[in-house]
Write a protein that holds these residues in place. Structure first.
Motif, mmCIF file in Angstrom:
data_model
loop_
_atom_site.group_PDB
_atom_site.id
_atom_site.type_symbol
_atom_site.label_atom_id
_atom_site.label_comp_id
_atom_site.label_asym_id
_atom_site.label_seq_id
_atom_site.Cartn_x
_atom_site.Cartn_y
_atom_site.Cartn_z
ATOM 1 N N HIS A 55 13.024 31.019 27.421
ATOM 2 C CA HIS A 55 13.230 32.056 28.434
ATOM 3 C C HIS A 55 12.591 31.640 29.753
ATOM 4 O O HIS A 55 11.752 30.742 29.805
ATOM 5 N N CYS A 79 6.776 32.258 32.451
ATOM 6 C CA CYS A 79 6.208 33.560 32.822
ATOM 7 C C CYS A 79 5.879 33.687 34.307
ATOM 8 O O CYS A 79 5.282 34.689 34.721
ATOM 9 N N GLY A 99 12.174 40.867 35.076
ATOM 10 C CA GLY A 99 12.568 40.604 33.697
ATOM 11 C C GLY A 99 12.799 39.131 33.426
ATOM 12 O O GLY A 99 12.411 38.266 34.214
ATOM 13 N N TRP A 100 13.455 38.838 32.309
ATOM 14 C CA TRP A 100 13.629 37.467 31.852
ATOM 15 C C TRP A 100 15.094 37.186 31.530
ATOM 16 O O TRP A 100 15.888 38.101 31.246
ATOM 17 N N TYR A 131 17.223 34.890 28.729
ATOM 18 C CA TYR A 131 16.967 34.270 27.426
ATOM 19 C C TYR A 131 18.104 33.340 27.026
ATOM 20 O O TYR A 131 19.289 33.605 27.311
ATOM 21 N N THR A 134 13.966 39.807 22.674
ATOM 22 C CA THR A 134 14.831 39.855 23.855
ATOM 23 C C THR A 134 15.154 41.287 24.262
ATOM 24 O O THR A 134 15.344 41.573 25.440
ATOM 25 N N ASN A 186 11.578 42.642 25.459
ATOM 26 C CA ASN A 186 10.834 41.697 26.298
ATOM 27 C C ASN A 186 9.407 41.464 25.789
ATOM 28 O O ASN A 186 8.421 41.619 26.523
#
Length: 551
Positions: free
Chosen positions: A47, A88, A119-120, A122, A133, A136
């Protein structure tokens, strides 16, 4: 006459026992899936931080530049020490400096960064979705994954205490049905949850109900089985769990969305309620509670299924059985009595430490499969097949090699394989050594149950069994927390596992006796003077008893 003397009257190992084993064994395959299901439902994919102007396709289309997508990412996300995108962190605003080959690490560290506030993104190439996922559970929240696993094993711990009491109070059959129903409801309920705290609640309920099903079904099977076949039945149950691990890996090749996977391995449990509904109550439990007529009907029904004549089955025979069965129950021992005698205290402490170690290492390794490689489905199938073969192997070597010898060898080998796998750069050798370590622990788990039974006297054996189950679950509960130390250093948790395994092996070697081909002890006095009644001889003619507090 003891109850075990009555079992040949209805068939010691007949058609009924086979049907009973199949009915409970098939259920155990699906129930066993839930122990390691979070290898997939809590899978942590690759991620990075979400970059709105890049990850929004329409915005990306309007960017007037000839830079490719990878280069654009480097404008917004810094690189880690391995040259990969940080998971991150991201730059506070897009930077042109990272594109220059003359930018040093010191220059990059001076650039202003921030957490993943949007957010991320993936990687969905292996598992399309998981609780990680969806909610999070990465970066600052990565420990929550291990927390959910520990909560599951905390439910296990509570379940052993709760369902054990209910089983003794209301009987084996109804607690088996109730616990399996609770397994089906709680595991299916996890499919519908919309928040992580509620998910953890369902995992706790699932853990407690699974331990109830394992405990009550295992007790039922053993109470229907003579001592000759009891070790074999225990190993067969272990094989069913290994089949569940293998089935889980096969299913995930087809289903890679966590909610669907949760549903697929949960819904069949409702059907299995019908397949075990026919099981009769344990006659041993009925006799102990003086329900002689019901016990007689059950035994005659089983004799009919096995095709055995039951002329010798009478109420009088059952009453005489009661006298034999209740003799050990006439003397009640407290927990203080378990540590009053030095030899018994040593055995309890050593076996408890061994059980704790096995719980920590097995679940610490088997719940961290994605650390071994990217093809987690193949690794799960490999784990199931290898543990299946290991448990099959114990059937053939159990009566040829000593209990202590195998336990010590298995723990010491595991203690060598675990750290060796960490320092090997080749992925294939890393996987092979890790699987060898897991299977050494699986063999030790199979042996430890038999070894503990042969070391503890009959009068306190069930009480000790409950204690070891609690200690084992505490170890399993702490295993995911030990694995989280990998986030700080990849060597910490393997070294902890190795030290524990080697220490447990040495403790067993130096402080516990061999029990192969020796009769099991029945009284506390036999433990103090020797291993069994043949060895139990007073050390002094003037001291022929051991004082035990009785209440």
């Amino acid at each position: 006459m003891a109850f075990e003397d009555l079992l040949p009257e209805v068939g010691a190992r007949g058609r009924f026992h086979v049907l009973q084993d199949i009915s409970l064994g098939i259920s155990l395959i699906f129930v066993g899936c839930h122990f390691l299901i979070e290898n997939f439902t809590a899978f942590v994919p690759e991620h990075r931080c979400r970059i709105p102007f890049l990850d929004n396709t329409s915005a990306l289309f309007n960017v007037s530049t000839n830079l490719n997508f990878s280069s654009l990412l480097k404008l917004s996300i810094p690189l880690d020490s391995k040259g990969k995108l940080e998971r991150c962190l991201r730059f506070s605003w897009p930077q042109w400096l990272p594109l220059s080959p003359n930018v040093t690490g010191q220059n990059r560290s001076q650039l202003e960064t921030e957490p993943c506030v949007d957010g991320w993104v993936y990687d969905q190439s292996i598992i399309t979705s998981s609780i990680v996922t969806e909610w999070n559970l990465v970066c600052g929240f990565q420990t929550l994954k291990s927390l959910s696993q520990s909560i599951f094993f905390a439910g296990n711990l509570v379940g052993y205490v709760t369902w054990g009491f209910l089983s003794d109070r209301f009987g084996r059959k109804w607690t088996i049905l109730s616990s399996l129903l609770m397994v089906a409801v709680s595991s299916t309920g996890a499919f519908f949850v919309q928040s992580f705290p509620v998910y953890c609640c369902f995992r706790f309920l699932l853990g407690s109900s699974i331990s109830g099903f394992f405990l009550c079904s295992g007790t039922m099977i053993q109470e229907w089985t003579t001592s000759q076949y009891r070790p074999l039945v225990i190993i067969i149950f272990g094989l069913c769990v290994s089949l569940g691990h293998m089935l889980l890996g096969v299913v995930t090749y087809v289903i890679q969305e966590w909610r669907k996977l949760q549903l697929v391995v949960s819904v069949p449990l409702f059907a299995f309620l019908l397949t075990i509904w026919w099981l009769p109550e344990s006659p041993r439990w009925l006799i102990v509670h003086r329900k002689y007529d019901e016990a007689l009907n059950v035994l005659r029904k089983v004799a009919k299924i096995n095709g055995v004549k039951d002329e010798n089955l009478t109420v009088e025979a059952l009453r005489s059985t009661t006298e034999k069965e209740l003799v050990p129950a006439q003397t009640h021992y407290t927990m203080l009595d378990l540590v009053h005698l030095s030899n018994l205290r040593t055995r309890i402490l050593c076996l408890s430490f061994a059980g704790f170690t096995l719980g920590v290492i097995f679940y610490g390794l088997s719940l961290d499969l994605q650390y071994l490689g990217h093809n987690i489905q193949m690794l799960q199938v490999l784990l199931g097949i290898s543990t299946l073969l290991s448990r099959l192997g114990t059937i053939f070597i159990m009566n040829h090699l000593g209990r202590r010898t195998i336990l010590v060898a298995g723990l010491l080998l595991a203690g060598l394989f675990i750290p060796a796998s960490v320092f090997l750069p080749q992925e294939i050798l890393h996987v092979v050594l890790s699987m060898l370590a897991v299977n050494c622990i699986v063999v030790c788990i199979s042996y430890n149950g038999v070894y503990a039974t042969e070391l503890i006297p009959t009068v306190v054996r069930n009480r000790f069994r409950g204690l070891t189950l609690l200690v084992d679950r505490v170890g399993a509960m702490l295993a995911p927390l030990v694995v989280t130390l990998r986030h700080y250093s990849p060597y910490v948790s393997p070294i902890i596992f190795a030290i524990m395994a080697i220490t447990a092996g040495l403790v067993i070697f130096f402080f516990l006796p061999e029990t192969q081909n020796k009769p099991m002890p029945d009284t506390m006095q036999e433990i103090e003077y020797g291993h069994s009644r043949e060895e139990a001889r007073p050390k002094d003619k003037r001291d022929t008893t051991v004082k035990i507090s009785q209440f």
